[in-house]
Design an enzyme around this catalytic site. Structure first.
Site, PDB file in Angstrom:
ATOM      1  N   LYS A  19       0.848  -1.195   0.000  1.00  0.00           N
ATOM      2  CA  LYS A  19       0.000   0.000   0.000  1.00  0.00           C
ATOM      3  C   LYS A  19       0.881   1.242   0.000  1.00  0.00           C
ATOM      4  CE  LYS A  19      -3.974   1.976   2.431  1.00  0.00           C
ATOM      5  NZ  LYS A  19      -4.953   1.719   3.503  1.00  0.00           N
ATOM      6  N   SER A  94      -9.364   2.343   0.778  1.00  0.00           N
ATOM      7  CA  SER A  94      -8.091   2.994   0.475  1.00  0.00           C
ATOM      8  C   SER A  94      -6.990   1.975   0.164  1.00  0.00           C
ATOM      9  CB  SER A  94      -7.662   3.912   1.625  1.00  0.00           C
ATOM     10  OG  SER A  94      -7.312   3.163   2.768  1.00  0.00           O
ATOM     11  N   GLY A 117     -12.413  -0.003   6.959  1.00  0.00           N
ATOM     12  CA  GLY A 117     -12.890  -0.780   5.823  1.00  0.00           C
ATOM     13  C   GLY A 117     -11.969  -0.779   4.622  1.00  0.00           C
ATOM     14  N   SER A 118     -10.764  -0.276   4.762  1.00  0.00           N
ATOM     15  CA  SER A 118      -9.857  -0.151   3.635  1.00  0.00           C
ATOM     16  C   SER A 118      -9.549  -1.466   2.930  1.00  0.00           C
ATOM     17  CB  SER A 118      -8.536   0.481   4.089  1.00  0.00           C
ATOM     18  OG  SER A 118      -8.776   1.782   4.569  1.00  0.00           O
TER      19      SER A 118
END
Length: 123
Positions: A19, A94, A117-118
């Protein structure tokens, strides 16, 4: 020292995506903000260091939302990450950039983070 089957680390040679908010030495770590484009990570984050030690190869970083605060992977630097199986949809979360990279088969493993909730939204 040569690597053999008996002494290879557990993730030896496995390409992974990280990420974009986690530091990968030499890459952008913007958090989705254009004002951070002049900054490249001087060193790996702890998570990336542990994965490298396990033999993984950070191949790329996945797109994120601005400040990791939106339920989709969109920012003004890289744009919107679309669902690789249906371009009319976004991937959500995200960590969606990394989810898309796994879904399309670019990497078998991606590292994301989740507070609201990414990871769960793209899943």
């Amino acid at each position: 020292k040569s690597v053999t089957k008996s002494n290879a680390p557990p993730l030896f040679g496995v390409p992974i995506s990280i990420k974009e908010s986690l530091s990968v030495r030499g890459t952008y770590s913007t958090g989705g903000l254009a004002c951070n484009l002049s900054q490249r990570a001087p060193q790996d984050s702890l998570a990336v260091s542990v994965l490298r030690d396990a033999g993984a190869i950070p191949l790329c970083t996945g797109n994120v939302s601005q400040l990791l605060m939106l339920p989709e992977s969109f920012n003004n630097i890289w744009g919107l990450t679309r669902n690789p199986h249906n371009f009319t949809r976004s991937v959500g979360g995200s960590s969606g950039g990394d989810a898309a990279l796994v879904a399309i088969g670019c990497v078998p493993i991606a590292v994301g983070t989740d507070v609201a909730g990414s990871i769960r939204i793209p899943a």
